[in-house]
Motif scaffolding. Sequence first.
Motif, PDB file in Angstrom:
ATOM      1  N   ASP A 111      40.590  41.320  28.315  1.00  0.00           N
ATOM      2  CA  ASP A 111      41.560  42.358  28.127  1.00  0.00           C
ATOM      3  C   ASP A 111      41.441  43.418  29.217  1.00  0.00           C
ATOM      4  O   ASP A 111      40.462  43.929  29.620  1.00  0.00           O
ATOM      5  CB  ASP A 111      41.507  43.049  26.542  1.00  0.00           C
ATOM      6  CG  ASP A 111      42.092  42.270  25.615  1.00  0.00           C
ATOM      7  OD1 ASP A 111      43.167  42.068  25.916  1.00  0.00           O
ATOM      8  OD2 ASP A 111      41.657  42.286  24.542  1.00  0.00           O
ATOM      9  N   PHE A 112      42.543  43.619  29.843  1.00  0.00           N
ATOM     10  CA  PHE A 112      42.489  44.353  31.026  1.00  0.00           C
ATOM     11  C   PHE A 112      43.948  45.028  31.204  1.00  0.00           C
ATOM     12  O   PHE A 112      45.200  44.192  30.828  1.00  0.00           O
ATOM     13  CB  PHE A 112      41.914  43.924  32.439  1.00  0.00           C
ATOM     14  CG  PHE A 112      42.599  42.502  32.365  1.00  0.00           C
ATOM     15  CD1 PHE A 112      43.822  42.551  33.517  1.00  0.00           C
ATOM     16  CD2 PHE A 112      42.241  41.394  32.211  1.00  0.00           C
ATOM     17  CE1 PHE A 112      44.494  41.262  33.838  1.00  0.00           C
ATOM     18  CE2 PHE A 112      42.908  40.244  32.417  1.00  0.00           C
ATOM     19  CZ  PHE A 112      43.893  40.183  33.271  1.00  0.00           C
ATOM     20  N   PRO A 113      44.062  46.173  31.717  1.00  0.00           N
ATOM     21  CA  PRO A 113      45.320  46.820  32.058  1.00  0.00           C
ATOM     22  C   PRO A 113      46.144  45.811  33.004  1.00  0.00           C
ATOM     23  O   PRO A 113      45.459  45.351  34.024  1.00  0.00           O
ATOM     24  CB  PRO A 113      44.991  48.175  32.550  1.00  0.00           C
ATOM     25  CG  PRO A 113      43.633  48.261  32.988  1.00  0.00           C
ATOM     26  CD  PRO A 113      42.880  47.138  32.158  1.00  0.00           C
ATOM     27  N   GLY A 114      47.427  45.886  32.951  1.00  0.00           N
ATOM     28  CA  GLY A 114      48.328  44.991  33.738  1.00  0.00           C
ATOM     29  C   GLY A 114      48.239  43.556  33.574  1.00  0.00           C
ATOM     30  O   GLY A 114      48.645  42.551  34.373  1.00  0.00           O
ATOM     31  N   LYS A 115      47.762  43.211  32.234  1.00  0.00           N
ATOM     32  CA  LYS A 115      47.654  41.726  32.072  1.00  0.00           C
ATOM     33  C   LYS A 115      49.098  41.154  31.939  1.00  0.00           C
ATOM     34  O   LYS A 115      49.372  40.082  32.493  1.00  0.00           O
ATOM     35  CB  LYS A 115      47.022  41.752  30.689  1.00  0.00           C
ATOM     36  CG  LYS A 115      46.451  40.287  30.403  1.00  0.00           C
ATOM     37  CD  LYS A 115      45.499  40.228  29.571  1.00  0.00           C
ATOM     38  CE  LYS A 115      45.680  39.266  28.142  1.00  0.00           C
ATOM     39  NZ  LYS A 115      44.539  39.352  27.367  1.00  0.00           N
ATOM     40  N   SER A 116      50.026  41.758  31.242  1.00  0.00           N
ATOM     41  CA  SER A 116      51.490  41.200  31.234  1.00  0.00           C
ATOM     42  C   SER A 116      52.124  41.036  32.376  1.00  0.00           C
ATOM     43  O   SER A 116      52.991  40.270  32.831  1.00  0.00           O
ATOM     44  CB  SER A 116      52.187  41.962  30.231  1.00  0.00           C
ATOM     45  OG  SER A 116      52.380  43.179  30.401  1.00  0.00           O
ATOM     46  N   ILE A 117      51.794  42.106  33.246  1.00  0.00           N
ATOM     47  CA  ILE A 117      52.311  41.795  34.603  1.00  0.00           C
ATOM     48  C   ILE A 117      51.882  40.871  35.644  1.00  0.00           C
ATOM     49  O   ILE A 117      52.697  40.101  36.189  1.00  0.00           O
ATOM     50  CB  ILE A 117      51.948  43.165  35.521  1.00  0.00           C
ATOM     51  CG1 ILE A 117      52.755  44.483  34.695  1.00  0.00           C
ATOM     52  CG2 ILE A 117      52.618  43.243  37.093  1.00  0.00           C
ATOM     53  CD1 ILE A 117      52.494  45.878  35.464  1.00  0.00           C
ATOM     54  N   LEU A 118      50.600  40.658  35.420  1.00  0.00           N
ATOM     55  CA  LEU A 118      49.869  39.389  36.027  1.00  0.00           C
ATOM     56  C   LEU A 118      50.610  38.054  35.642  1.00  0.00           C
ATOM     57  O   LEU A 118      50.959  37.376  36.005  1.00  0.00           O
ATOM     58  CB  LEU A 118      48.380  39.553  35.676  1.00  0.00           C
ATOM     59  CG  LEU A 118      47.588  38.138  36.275  1.00  0.00           C
ATOM     60  CD1 LEU A 118      47.700  38.469  37.941  1.00  0.00           C
ATOM     61  CD2 LEU A 118      45.979  38.516  36.097  1.00  0.00           C
ATOM     62  N   LEU A 119      50.720  38.124  34.120  1.00  0.00           N
ATOM     63  CA  LEU A 119      51.278  37.076  33.573  1.00  0.00           C
ATOM     64  C   LEU A 119      52.655  36.640  34.152  1.00  0.00           C
ATOM     65  O   LEU A 119      53.167  35.589  34.669  1.00  0.00           O
ATOM     66  CB  LEU A 119      51.462  37.079  31.988  1.00  0.00           C
ATOM     67  CG  LEU A 119      50.660  36.344  31.114  1.00  0.00           C
ATOM     68  CD1 LEU A 119      50.965  36.834  29.869  1.00  0.00           C
ATOM     69  CD2 LEU A 119      50.867  34.874  31.259  1.00  0.00           C
ATOM     70  N   SER A 120      53.644  37.651  34.503  1.00  0.00           N
ATOM     71  CA  SER A 120      54.900  37.464  34.986  1.00  0.00           C
ATOM     72  C   SER A 120      54.940  37.216  36.547  1.00  0.00           C
ATOM     73  O   SER A 120      55.633  36.346  36.719  1.00  0.00           O
ATOM     74  CB  SER A 120      55.861  38.992  34.582  1.00  0.00           C
ATOM     75  OG  SER A 120      55.478  39.711  33.588  1.00  0.00           O
ATOM     76  N   PRO A 140      31.164  35.797  30.320  1.00  0.00           N
ATOM     77  CA  PRO A 140      30.776  35.999  31.945  1.00  0.00           C
ATOM     78  C   PRO A 140      32.132  35.819  32.766  1.00  0.00           C
ATOM     79  O   PRO A 140      32.929  35.017  32.389  1.00  0.00           O
ATOM     80  CB  PRO A 140      29.508  35.298  32.340  1.00  0.00           C
ATOM     81  CG  PRO A 140      29.625  34.118  31.489  1.00  0.00           C
ATOM     82  CD  PRO A 140      30.628  34.411  30.109  1.00  0.00           C
ATOM     83  N   GLY A 141      32.157  36.254  33.921  1.00  0.00           N
ATOM     84  CA  GLY A 141      33.044  35.491  34.883  1.00  0.00           C
ATOM     85  C   GLY A 141      34.282  36.369  35.042  1.00  0.00           C
ATOM     86  O   GLY A 141      35.057  36.019  35.646  1.00  0.00           O
ATOM     87  N   PHE A 142      34.396  37.911  34.533  1.00  0.00           N
ATOM     88  CA  PHE A 142      35.542  38.506  34.482  1.00  0.00           C
ATOM     89  C   PHE A 142      35.941  38.707  35.784  1.00  0.00           C
ATOM     90  O   PHE A 142      37.162  38.615  36.564  1.00  0.00           O
ATOM     91  CB  PHE A 142      35.534  39.648  33.636  1.00  0.00           C
ATOM     92  CG  PHE A 142      36.701  40.693  33.742  1.00  0.00           C
ATOM     93  CD1 PHE A 142      37.716  40.141  33.333  1.00  0.00           C
ATOM     94  CD2 PHE A 142      36.821  41.961  34.422  1.00  0.00           C
ATOM     95  CE1 PHE A 142      38.987  40.952  33.555  1.00  0.00           C
ATOM     96  CE2 PHE A 142      37.781  42.823  34.698  1.00  0.00           C
ATOM     97  CZ  PHE A 142      38.814  42.194  33.809  1.00  0.00           C
ATOM     98  N   GLY A 143      34.760  39.296  36.866  1.00  0.00           N
ATOM     99  CA  GLY A 143      35.292  39.587  38.332  1.00  0.00           C
ATOM    100  C   GLY A 143      35.882  38.515  39.062  1.00  0.00           C
ATOM    101  O   GLY A 143      36.721  38.766  39.575  1.00  0.00           O
ATOM    102  N   LEU A 144      34.892  37.377  38.849  1.00  0.00           N
ATOM    103  CA  LEU A 144      34.965  36.218  39.577  1.00  0.00           C
ATOM    104  C   LEU A 144      36.374  35.829  39.474  1.00  0.00           C
ATOM    105  O   LEU A 144      37.204  35.710  40.363  1.00  0.00           O
ATOM    106  CB  LEU A 144      33.888  35.074  39.380  1.00  0.00           C
ATOM    107  CG  LEU A 144      34.218  33.866  40.392  1.00  0.00           C
ATOM    108  CD1 LEU A 144      33.946  34.248  41.838  1.00  0.00           C
ATOM    109  CD2 LEU A 144      33.201  32.870  39.677  1.00  0.00           C
ATOM    110  N   SER A 145      36.606  35.503  38.136  1.00  0.00           N
ATOM    111  CA  SER A 145      37.975  34.888  37.812  1.00  0.00           C
ATOM    112  C   SER A 145      39.226  35.836  38.240  1.00  0.00           C
ATOM    113  O   SER A 145      40.207  35.218  38.537  1.00  0.00           O
ATOM    114  CB  SER A 145      38.147  34.385  36.269  1.00  0.00           C
ATOM    115  OG  SER A 145      38.023  35.389  35.601  1.00  0.00           O
ATOM    116  N   LEU A 146      39.145  37.060  37.740  1.00  0.00           N
ATOM    117  CA  LEU A 146      40.135  38.069  38.066  1.00  0.00           C
ATOM    118  C   LEU A 146      40.389  38.121  39.482  1.00  0.00           C
ATOM    119  O   LEU A 146      41.463  38.147  40.139  1.00  0.00           O
ATOM    120  CB  LEU A 146      40.106  39.397  37.373  1.00  0.00           C
ATOM    121  CG  LEU A 146      41.013  40.329  37.880  1.00  0.00           C
ATOM    122  CD1 LEU A 146      42.659  40.151  37.143  1.00  0.00           C
ATOM    123  CD2 LEU A 146      40.566  41.692  37.254  1.00  0.00           C
TER     124      LEU A 146
END
Lengths: 280, 305
Positions: free
Chosen positions: B109-118, A15-21
């Motif tokens: 996993d989500f789109p833009g993950k590597s951009i977020l990392l940088s 859980p927590g994807f929306g909150l943490s992202l």
Amino acid sequence: MTTLLSRNSANRVIPGFGLSLGFTIFYLALLVLIPLSAIFLKTFTMSWDAFVSAVTSPRVMASYRLSFGAALIGAAINVVFGGIVAWVLVRYQFPGKRFVDALVDLPFALPTAVAGITLTSLYSSNGWIGKHLEPLGIKVAFTPLGVVIALTFIGLPFVVRTVQPVLEDAERELEEAAASLGASPWQTFTRVILPSVVPALLTGFALAFARATGEYGSVIFIAGNMPMISEITPLFIITKLEQYDYTGATAIAVVMLLVSFLLLLAINLLQAWARKRAGK
Amino acid sequence: MSAVLDNRLKDKAAALANAPRKATNTLEPAWVRYALIAVALVFLTLFLFVPLVAVFTEALKKGWDTYKEAVIDPDALSAIRLTFIAAGIAVPLNLVFGVAAAWTIAKFDFPGKSILLSLIDLPFSVSPVIAGLIYVLLFGSQGWFGPWLMDHDIKILFAVPGIVLATIFVTFPFVARELIPLMQAQGSEEEEAALVLGASGWKTFFKVTLPNIKWGLLYGVILCNARAMGEFGAVSVVSGHIRGETNTMPLQVEILYNEYNFTAAFAIASLLALLALVTLAVKTFIEWRMHQAQKASVQHHTTEH
């Protein structure tokens, strides 16, 4: 198939994807992205000609030469000596090794202002080191050479810490094979060892260089800060700010930021190359 | 910087854990070995050990009493207090952010993950002076929010909030940078098990995830704290240098030094150097603990199969 399954279920179960992202992006935008964008937006209020003349005045050009030149020399010194330090720490046993290994990170942990005043007192004409250099006609404190010393100190851990893990992972068997096939130690070094650490050496060099170009605290005490001679670019930004020339300061900051981003890109490419070379 | 550190931490732990080969039969002749050790030690002595000793020698040059006086001077005490306040706010905030960012990046996993990392790494590549400058552009009298803040009599620049903001910026990536690779390496199996067995999300985090990442978390926190307490450039731009009010310890060092009050400057500097030594000691201890844990888990796995 198991990885596929667990990845799917992971996305469903955890859980927590929306909150943490949401929190991550909010915090990042509020504290880093919006403030940083202020620099670029401020620059857009300038005309192109004003921008160019602000970032190419003779005094700024002299500061670029010093900042980038001294950073290059410092990083080069660190490639040579940092490489040797990494080698010695990985390959040899000697008393006090763990202490020495821990001490390598001192420039990361020691506040830059402390490093600055300490190096200045050591290298000034009556300091512990300076008084031995003075009779030889070498002046370090309050000269560009002082800037090089400070930037070497600041960049020291980068090369050691990027080369060390590569040497730890290196396959000794290859060196032994080379030796048993008749290679001299020098040939083994240049043909077997050096190629495997070159990517790490270059990455360490780029990291040390990038850090040194923006460095302020450790440099300003030892540099002497004379315009055209020993004034680094970050200090010149501060001088502009103190004169309330906010646009001038921002224009130079944009140039420095663009250089940093280019270096960051170079470092990422180098690291990707290093990973490929290491076959990971 | 931290990327280097955590890579090193991981690699070192891995190398130590699965490599019992301590073959000292090197190929190069003995004189080469001794010469290299000598070069390395001379270089490190000159650049690291001598400066470290010099800080304490200079601080205690005029005796213990002068040292004590310099440290308990009201302006020095107020600088120490402000340093603790700034780090006390910046470190917990970046800690919460670091955990949230690591959770997002390592578990999903989500789109833009590597951009977020940088983007998270970005503050490391910005000069401290520029980190200060951005807050001047935002909150200064000519800045975006300057006039509004003036109308409402809120002080951010040349006051404590500005110092806290600049400190947050320069220490932003530390915790996240330590936790992301660690949580990625650990995977999500244990959390999934807890959740399937009926634990709530928060309970899973506190009972399963947190114990697994505690050493990495502590590692990030002490590095973050060392930088937060020692930051000079960024804080210098936004502080305004008001003695007894907006001076942190590094700024107090600068002021005393520029007044040629060297002993007092080095006295405050010696406190910061002590902090650096404690940081290095804790860091070494954590590396040792993580290596122990790694070794234990490797042994555990080999006995299992």
